[in-house]
Scaffold this motif. Structure first.
Motif, PDB file in Angstrom:
ATOM      1  N   GLY A 185      57.505   6.321  23.541  1.00  0.00           N
ATOM      2  CA  GLY A 185      58.101   7.601  23.207  1.00  0.00           C
ATOM      3  C   GLY A 185      58.526   8.353  24.448  1.00  0.00           C
ATOM      4  N   ALA A 186      59.563   9.174  24.315  1.00  0.00           N
ATOM      5  CA  ALA A 186      60.001  10.015  25.423  1.00  0.00           C
ATOM      6  C   ALA A 186      58.870  10.951  25.822  1.00  0.00           C
ATOM      7  CB  ALA A 186      61.233  10.808  25.013  1.00  0.00           C
ATOM      8  N   GLY A 187      58.633  11.075  27.115  1.00  0.00           N
ATOM      9  CA  GLY A 187      57.552  11.934  27.590  1.00  0.00           C
ATOM     10  C   GLY A 187      56.243  11.210  27.834  1.00  0.00           C
ATOM     11  N   THR A 188      56.234   9.910  27.630  1.00  0.00           N
ATOM     12  CA  THR A 188      55.023   9.120  27.892  1.00  0.00           C
ATOM     13  C   THR A 188      54.591   9.268  29.348  1.00  0.00           C
ATOM     14  OG1 THR A 188      55.437   7.524  26.132  1.00  0.00           O
ATOM     15  CG2 THR A 188      54.127   6.764  27.998  1.00  0.00           C
ATOM     16  N   ASP A 189      53.280   9.371  29.561  1.00  0.00           N
ATOM     17  CA  ASP A 189      52.710   9.647  30.882  1.00  0.00           C
ATOM     18  C   ASP A 189      52.187   8.363  31.524  1.00  0.00           C
ATOM     19  OD1 ASP A 189      51.427  10.641  33.100  1.00  0.00           O
ATOM     20  OD2 ASP A 189      49.789  11.580  31.991  1.00  0.00           O
ATOM     21  N   SER A 190      52.982   7.804  32.409  1.00  0.00           N
ATOM     22  CA  SER A 190      52.591   6.554  33.065  1.00  0.00           C
ATOM     23  C   SER A 190      51.409   6.727  34.015  1.00  0.00           C
ATOM     24  CB  SER A 190      53.778   5.970  33.839  1.00  0.00           C
ATOM     25  OG  SER A 190      54.834   5.641  32.977  1.00  0.00           O
ATOM     26  N   THR A 191      51.154   7.956  34.444  1.00  0.00           N
ATOM     27  CA  THR A 191      50.020   8.192  35.353  1.00  0.00           C
ATOM     28  C   THR A 191      48.691   8.192  34.614  1.00  0.00           C
ATOM     29  OG1 THR A 191      49.930  10.621  35.159  1.00  0.00           O
ATOM     30  CG2 THR A 191      51.546   9.680  36.697  1.00  0.00           C
ATOM     31  N   GLU A 192      48.738   8.386  33.304  1.00  0.00           N
ATOM     32  CA  GLU A 192      47.542   8.475  32.447  1.00  0.00           C
ATOM     33  C   GLU A 192      46.662   9.673  32.794  1.00  0.00           C
ATOM     34  OE1 GLU A 192      45.392   4.733  32.136  1.00  0.00           O
ATOM     35  OE2 GLU A 192      47.172   3.640  32.818  1.00  0.00           O
ATOM     36  N   GLN A 193      47.214  10.649  33.515  1.00  0.00           N
ATOM     37  CA  GLN A 193      46.417  11.785  34.004  1.00  0.00           C
ATOM     38  C   GLN A 193      46.872  13.135  33.454  1.00  0.00           C
ATOM     39  OE1 GLN A 193      43.715  11.196  35.975  1.00  0.00           O
ATOM     40  NE2 GLN A 193      44.236   9.024  35.726  1.00  0.00           N
TER      41      GLN A 193
END
Length: 222
Positions: free
Chosen positions: A113-121
């Motif tokens: 999805g748009a806005g997914t956080d690849s940093t997981e933080q």
């Protein structure tokens, strides 16, 4: 190609399944889900699995398939992180891991999805979980991609199974053409989602993560 589709009864999955069945180079499509699509086609085989976290009955077949298009997803609205993680991260990896083990040359395409956080933080729970899912998919020994669509326009009568989304799409349908004109880089369609997945399975793509503009570009190469 032989293709597996998870989530074929959802709005995106319906569109993806349609494109797979119409593709001349797709010989067989296997759908796996809690319910069948009830769509008859000579290429189509449907398997109903009550518990998608346990695929032991069919996972030995995964090695015969060239691609898996994972279109399952739930809304995070009102959900605790542990429950959302179970239905998002755990289910996705329960499919991806046995596929990677049995066919390292397979392509796995995940609808993120748009806005997914690849940093997981980040502060957004759903974005962190999606980011963790993407990152762990990319670490597996097969060809993994994540599609991050923004606004998806249903094209051939596809309907969301989520009541809220059905309402929003019904309200927004009259303005779809305007949105596409004003912001073409933020909009894709169910047709392009399916065609982009097929392009990734056939040819790969330079980037692991594709936003709406890249999805539409990949669809144009199908």
């Amino acid at each position: 190609m032989k293709v597996i589709v998870f989530g074929a009864t959802g709005m995106v999955g319906q569109g993806v399944l349609r494109e797979c069945l119409q593709a001349p180079d797709v010989d067989q499509v296997l759908t796996v889900g809690r319910r069948a699509t009830a769509r008859g086609h000579t290429k189509l085989r449907e398997v109903e699995v009550p518990d998608l976290a346990n695929l032991s009955a069919i996972e030995d077949e995964f090695g015969a398939y060239d691609a898996c298009f994972f279109c399952l997803g739930v809304s995070s609205a009102g959900m605790k992180e542990a429950d959302y993680r179970r239905l998002t991260y755990d289910l996705t990896l329960a499919v991806a891991r046995p596929l990677a083990e049995r066919n390292p040359e397979a392509t796995f395409v995940y609808v993120s999805g748009a806005g997914t956080d690849s940093t997981e933080q980040g502060r957004s729970m759903w974005a962190r979980v999606k980011g963790k899912t993407e990152n762990d998919l990319f670490a597996l020994p097969f060809h993994a991609y994540a599609l991050r669509p923004g606004f998806i326009q249903p094209m051939h009568g596809e309907v969301s199974r989520t009541r809220l989304y059905r309402t929003l799409y019904a309200i927004g349908r009259p303005v779809f053409p305007l949105v596409r004109r004003l912001s073409p880089r933020s909009v894709t369609t169910t047709v392009n989602m399916g065609r982009a997945m097929l392009t990734l399975a056939r040819h790969g793509w330079p980037d692991k993560v594709l936003g709406p503009e890249q999805i539409n570009a990949a669809a144009g190469r199908s």
